[in-house]
Design a protein around this motif. Structure first.
Motif, PDB file in Angstrom:
ATOM      1  N   ALA A  29      -2.283  -3.406  -9.269  1.00  0.00           N
ATOM      2  CA  ALA A  29      -3.592  -4.018  -9.047  1.00  0.00           C
ATOM      3  C   ALA A  29      -4.132  -3.610  -7.673  1.00  0.00           C
ATOM      4  O   ALA A  29      -3.375  -3.556  -6.703  1.00  0.00           O
ATOM      5  N   PRO A  30      -5.417  -3.312  -7.578  1.00  0.00           N
ATOM      6  CA  PRO A  30      -5.987  -2.968  -6.274  1.00  0.00           C
ATOM      7  C   PRO A  30      -6.049  -4.193  -5.367  1.00  0.00           C
ATOM      8  O   PRO A  30      -6.271  -5.318  -5.831  1.00  0.00           O
ATOM      9  N   MET A  31      -5.853  -3.977  -4.077  1.00  0.00           N
ATOM     10  CA  MET A  31      -5.935  -5.066  -3.111  1.00  0.00           C
ATOM     11  C   MET A  31      -7.403  -5.423  -2.873  1.00  0.00           C
ATOM     12  O   MET A  31      -8.201  -4.544  -2.531  1.00  0.00           O
ATOM     13  N   GLY A  69       0.784  -1.228   0.000  1.00  0.00           N
ATOM     14  CA  GLY A  69       0.000   0.000   0.000  1.00  0.00           C
ATOM     15  C   GLY A  69       0.815   1.276   0.000  1.00  0.00           C
ATOM     16  O   GLY A  69       0.257   2.362   0.165  1.00  0.00           O
ATOM     17  N   ASP A 107       3.103   4.400  -1.431  1.00  0.00           N
ATOM     18  CA  ASP A 107       3.300   5.217  -2.627  1.00  0.00           C
ATOM     19  C   ASP A 107       4.802   5.444  -2.768  1.00  0.00           C
ATOM     20  O   ASP A 107       5.388   6.322  -2.142  1.00  0.00           O
ATOM     21  N   TRP A 123       3.188  -6.762  -5.543  1.00  0.00           N
ATOM     22  CA  TRP A 123       1.792  -6.346  -5.663  1.00  0.00           C
ATOM     23  C   TRP A 123       1.701  -4.843  -5.911  1.00  0.00           C
ATOM     24  O   TRP A 123       0.914  -4.374  -6.730  1.00  0.00           O
ATOM     25  N   SER A 124       2.544  -4.072  -5.206  1.00  0.00           N
ATOM     26  CA  SER A 124       2.524  -2.617  -5.364  1.00  0.00           C
ATOM     27  C   SER A 124       2.893  -2.207  -6.779  1.00  0.00           C
ATOM     28  O   SER A 124       2.216  -1.370  -7.400  1.00  0.00           O
ATOM     29  N   LYS A 146     -10.701  -6.211  -1.109  1.00  0.00           N
ATOM     30  CA  LYS A 146     -11.068  -5.742   0.224  1.00  0.00           C
ATOM     31  C   LYS A 146     -10.996  -6.837   1.287  1.00  0.00           C
ATOM     32  O   LYS A 146     -10.446  -6.605   2.378  1.00  0.00           O
TER      33      LYS A 146
END
Length: 309
Positions: free
Chosen positions: A186-188, A54, A56, A181-182, A190
């Motif tokens: 791709a969005p994590m 997550g 930046d 993943w970052s 929920k």
């Protein structure tokens, strides 16, 4: 002093709960090890994946701050590694001791301290420092420890063994998964994010309770050996970091001040978790954590005074 005490006090309360839980028999003789296994295999990996996935990275990339903070923690790590290896002739034990002398409690203490002193802008240096400590420094310590445990083989076989061990270690693999993943963009999902958040939130409390459980055991020696490591953590590391932050790179005031305070934090629970997991000098790591947390009241207060807070 009050601000530092408010952040440090909950640490002692959680350690005390573990200590009393064992002394009163509410928690059994294997509770420390079992709770530590939960942290190593579930809690900490989840926290590392969540943080790295997550983040930046464009915003967090501050090369001069990274260089200044890394110079302090890696410098003290290497200094302690050679110093303890010269004393013990054991690279594995020296690796745990080196981590104890350089592993700042940036997550549990550093983030709230920076937010308290600098507001929302303080979160950024605290996150960068936390990533350096839990990803870079931790991986370096595990690599040195595995090398020490597999000494006596041919260099190639030792290298292969160490690489295999690192590839199976959850504390090394998890931040790499988070980074992958970052960078994928791709969005994590929920539900996955919620599971990781819940597991990650349990990491610090469980680690501190486990430390208290361990301290409730009968301890022999280790007190004298802990003080040099405490001195390296609370005095030498912030001195090196301050030199690079204020003199060499001349960082902006907020970043330089944050670098000094984050490097002056006491030892976190990482070295104890690693020592308990590998069964290497957990008593010494536990004492360093306890003594440095007590000493941190004075050194952090001194740093805040020098910075004008």
């Amino acid at each position: 002093m009050t601000a530092v005490l408010e952040i440090i006090l909950p640490i002692f309360v959680l350690i005390l709960l573990g200590y009393l839980g064992r002394r009163t028999g509410r928690l059994g003789p294997t509770a420390a090890s079992e709770l530590n296994r939960f942290v190593v295999w579930f809690g900490l990996p989840a926290m590392l994946i969540n943080v790295t996935a997550g983040s930046d990275w464009e915003q967090l990339w501050q090369p001069e701050f990274v260089a200044a903070f890394t110079a302090g923690c890696i410098g003290v790590f290497l200094l302690t590694l050679f110093y303890r290896f010269w004393q013990t002739r054991s690279l594995a034990d020296a690796s745990v001791d080196a981590l104890s002398a350089s592993y700042a409690n940036t997550g549990y203490m550093g983030i709230p301290l920076c937010l308290l002193l600098f507001g929302d802008e303080g979160l950024q240096p605290a996150l960068v420092a936390s990533l350096i400590v839990v990803c870079v420094l931790f991986a370096l310590a595990i690599a040195c420890l595995e090398t020490g445990l597999n000494a006596g083989q041919s260099p190639l076989r030792t290298l292969i063994t160490v690489v295999k061990a690192l590839a199976r270690n959850p504390m090394v693999v998890s931040p790499l998964l988070g980074l992958a993943w970052s960078f994928s963009g791709a969005p994590m999902p929920k539900p996955v994010g919620q599971v990781l958040t819940l597991l990650g939130a349990a990491t610090v409390p469980c680690a501190l309770v486990s430390l208290g459980l361990f301290l409730a055991r009968e301890q022999r020696g280790g007190q004298a050996a802990a003080w040099p490591l405490v001195g390296l953590k609370l005095i030498v590391q912030p001195a090196i970091t301050a030199f690079f932050a204020f003199r060499v790179f001349q960082l902006p005031t907020l970043w330089a001040s944050a670098a000094l305070l984050l490097s002056a934090l006491p030892t976190g629970t990482g070295p104890f978790m690693l020592a308990e997991y590998y069964d290497r000098g957990a008593a010494l790591a536990a004492r360093v954590i306890l003594l440095s947390t007590l000493g941190g009241l004075l050194t952090l207060s001194a740093c805040l005074y020098l910075l004008g807070f």
